[in-house]
Design a protein around this motif. Structure first.
Motif, PDB file in Angstrom:
ATOM      1  N   ASN A 150       0.472  -1.087   0.289  1.00  0.00           N
ATOM      2  CA  ASN A 150       0.134  -0.017  -0.018  1.00  0.00           C
ATOM      3  C   ASN A 150       1.084   1.254   0.079  1.00  0.00           C
ATOM      4  O   ASN A 150       0.283   2.251  -0.415  1.00  0.00           O
ATOM      5  CB  ASN A 150      -0.721   0.377   0.852  1.00  0.00           C
ATOM      6  N   ALA A 151       1.939   1.237  -0.223  1.00  0.00           N
ATOM      7  CA  ALA A 151       3.389   2.535   0.461  1.00  0.00           C
ATOM      8  C   ALA A 151       4.333   1.831   0.431  1.00  0.00           C
ATOM      9  O   ALA A 151       4.909   0.443   0.379  1.00  0.00           O
ATOM     10  CB  ALA A 151       2.696   2.901   1.255  1.00  0.00           C
ATOM     11  N   LEU A 152       5.156   2.868   0.154  1.00  0.00           N
ATOM     12  CA  LEU A 152       6.765   2.430  -0.077  1.00  0.00           C
ATOM     13  C   LEU A 152       7.795   3.383   1.139  1.00  0.00           C
ATOM     14  O   LEU A 152       7.270   4.886   0.991  1.00  0.00           O
ATOM     15  CB  LEU A 152       7.301   2.315  -1.589  1.00  0.00           C
ATOM     16  N   GLN A 153       8.552   2.361   1.241  1.00  0.00           N
ATOM     17  CA  GLN A 153       9.563   2.994   2.306  1.00  0.00           C
ATOM     18  C   GLN A 153      11.259   3.159   2.187  1.00  0.00           C
ATOM     19  O   GLN A 153      11.508   2.339   1.612  1.00  0.00           O
ATOM     20  CB  GLN A 153       9.830   2.418   3.521  1.00  0.00           C
ATOM     21  N   ILE A 154      11.758   4.363   1.515  1.00  0.00           N
ATOM     22  CA  ILE A 154      12.865   4.896   1.143  1.00  0.00           C
ATOM     23  C   ILE A 154      14.218   4.664   2.421  1.00  0.00           C
ATOM     24  O   ILE A 154      13.843   5.874   2.582  1.00  0.00           O
ATOM     25  CB  ILE A 154      13.157   5.656  -0.235  1.00  0.00           C
ATOM     26  N   HIS A 155      14.514   3.571   2.691  1.00  0.00           N
ATOM     27  CA  HIS A 155      15.300   3.558   3.677  1.00  0.00           C
ATOM     28  C   HIS A 155      16.782   4.254   3.609  1.00  0.00           C
ATOM     29  O   HIS A 155      17.150   4.797   2.261  1.00  0.00           O
ATOM     30  CB  HIS A 155      15.413   2.880   5.035  1.00  0.00           C
ATOM     31  N   VAL A 156      16.930   5.653   4.407  1.00  0.00           N
ATOM     32  CA  VAL A 156      18.128   6.186   3.962  1.00  0.00           C
ATOM     33  C   VAL A 156      19.119   5.755   5.696  1.00  0.00           C
ATOM     34  O   VAL A 156      19.087   5.494   6.659  1.00  0.00           O
ATOM     35  CB  VAL A 156      18.150   7.497   4.200  1.00  0.00           C
TER      36      VAL A 156
END
Length: 350
Positions: A150-156
């Motif tokens: 349902n959504a996308l996390q882009i981790h740094v």
């Protein structure tokens, strides 16, 4: 060759994920800075617990509670069990759930079911896929498809990548983030992995079109210590306390024009309340769930979250707030150490 106990072929990704899990319960912080924020006690109640609505909205969806289960793991047999347990808990409590980084599954598709079990166990839930900022648009789209996310996390995770023996840091992350956010057809949240976010970072993300961030401050799982423990030379031990705490990061986010999610060592419902009061729309928990899950089993982890959810309305009522909007107006005060930080950083306090 894989077998029933180890269903995946030997590979560096599974080994690393299991090392991370083993070290996560060992290296976790206990000071995210939220203890430096205090509500001003009010002796006369104006709100009854049953009048409280703790619902919130972020990533294009309304949720009955501000809590979500944040990114933890995936990519090994052990991680598959944990992801399945977390998804079952999330389904029962109607909590959003983020997986760990899907990089392992993108590189070695045989590991995919250690992630897809999340969707199997929570078929109707709000699931966030997770990838690193070094990944391509095609990687991001594949991650979303894999989980029907349902959504996308882009981790740094620049500190983790700096210390990690297998790590790599390149100066193109912001361009990747901008390209991914423009290309995928689900909402995007950019998330730190426990080192916090500065006002400068948040301004860069806003300029790149990012409208939701998870500041994930220092005080929770400590990937500087975890990756140092994985190095035989322990060469970066002096970075153990690197980063901005959760409370510093939330204050740094005051000028961000979008939605703030807060995570990083959240250890009780009062800290949830404080993070919301300071400006967060949602609050993520990871280590606080993983520790009882690993030590006592999924029933204990679910019971803990049920207790938090039961206590939150009472805490709202305690400070005379019937909604999160009202909560953000309740009086608070700060310890001198946090005031000094805010003054030096020229931050406007909420």
């Amino acid at each position: 060759m894989p077998d029933s106990k180890h269903p995946y072929p030997k590979n560096p990704y599974s080994r690393r994920k299991d090392e991370h899990l083993a070290l996560a319960t060992r290296f976790h912080g206990d000071d995210n800075g939220l203890d430096q924020v205090h509500f001003v006690h009010q002796s006369l109640p104006a709100v009854a617990t049953d009048q409280v609505d703790i619902g919130t909205a972020f990533l294009g969806r309304h949720f009955p509670t501000p809590l979500y289960i944040n990114a933890m793991t995936g990519g090994s047999a052990r991680a598959k069990v944990i992801n399945g347990q977390l998804a079952t808990i999330a389904a029962r409590l109607h909590l959003p759930l983020a997986t760990g980084s899907l990089s392992a599954a993108l590189k070695l598709p045989v590991l995919a079911d250690s992630f897809t079990i999340v969707r199997e166990n929570d078929p109707d839930g709000f699931i966030l896929a997770n990838i690193g900022a070094d990944k391509t648009v095609a990687d991001a789209q594949a991650a979303v498809r894999l989980l029907a996310a349902n959504a996308l996390q882009i981790h740094v995770n620049v500190v983790q990548e700096t210390i990690m023996p297998e790590g790599s840091v390149t100066p193109d992350w912001l361009a990747h983030i901008q390209a991914i956010a423009a290309a995928v057809d689900v909402p995007v949240v950019v998330k730190e992995v426990g080192f916090g976010m500065s006002a400068e970072t948040l301004a860069q993300l806003a300029a790149a079109g990012i409208t939701t961030v998870d500041i994930s401050g220092r005080g929770g799982t400590n990937f500087a210590e975890i990756e140092n423990a994985r190095r035989p030379d322990h060469a970066y031990a002096y970075l153990a306390d690197w980063g901005l705490t959760t409370v510093q990061s939330v204050l740094e986010s005051r000028a961000f024009p979008g939605t703030i999610l807060a995570s990083g060592g959240i250890r009780d419902p009062l800290q949830v309340l404080k993070a919301l009061r300071l400006g967060a729309s949602g609050v993520g928990v990871a280590g606080a769930v993983l520790r009882p899950l690993e030590k006592e089993g999924p029933e204990a982890a679910e019971a803990m979250l049920r207790q938090w959810l039961a206590q939150l309305p009472a805490l709202f009522a305690l400070v005379n707030a019937d909604t999160i909007t009202a909560l953000k107006k309740q009086p608070i005060w700060y310890d001198e150490l946090l005031l000094s930080y805010a003054r030096q950083r020229r931050l406007v306090l909420p």
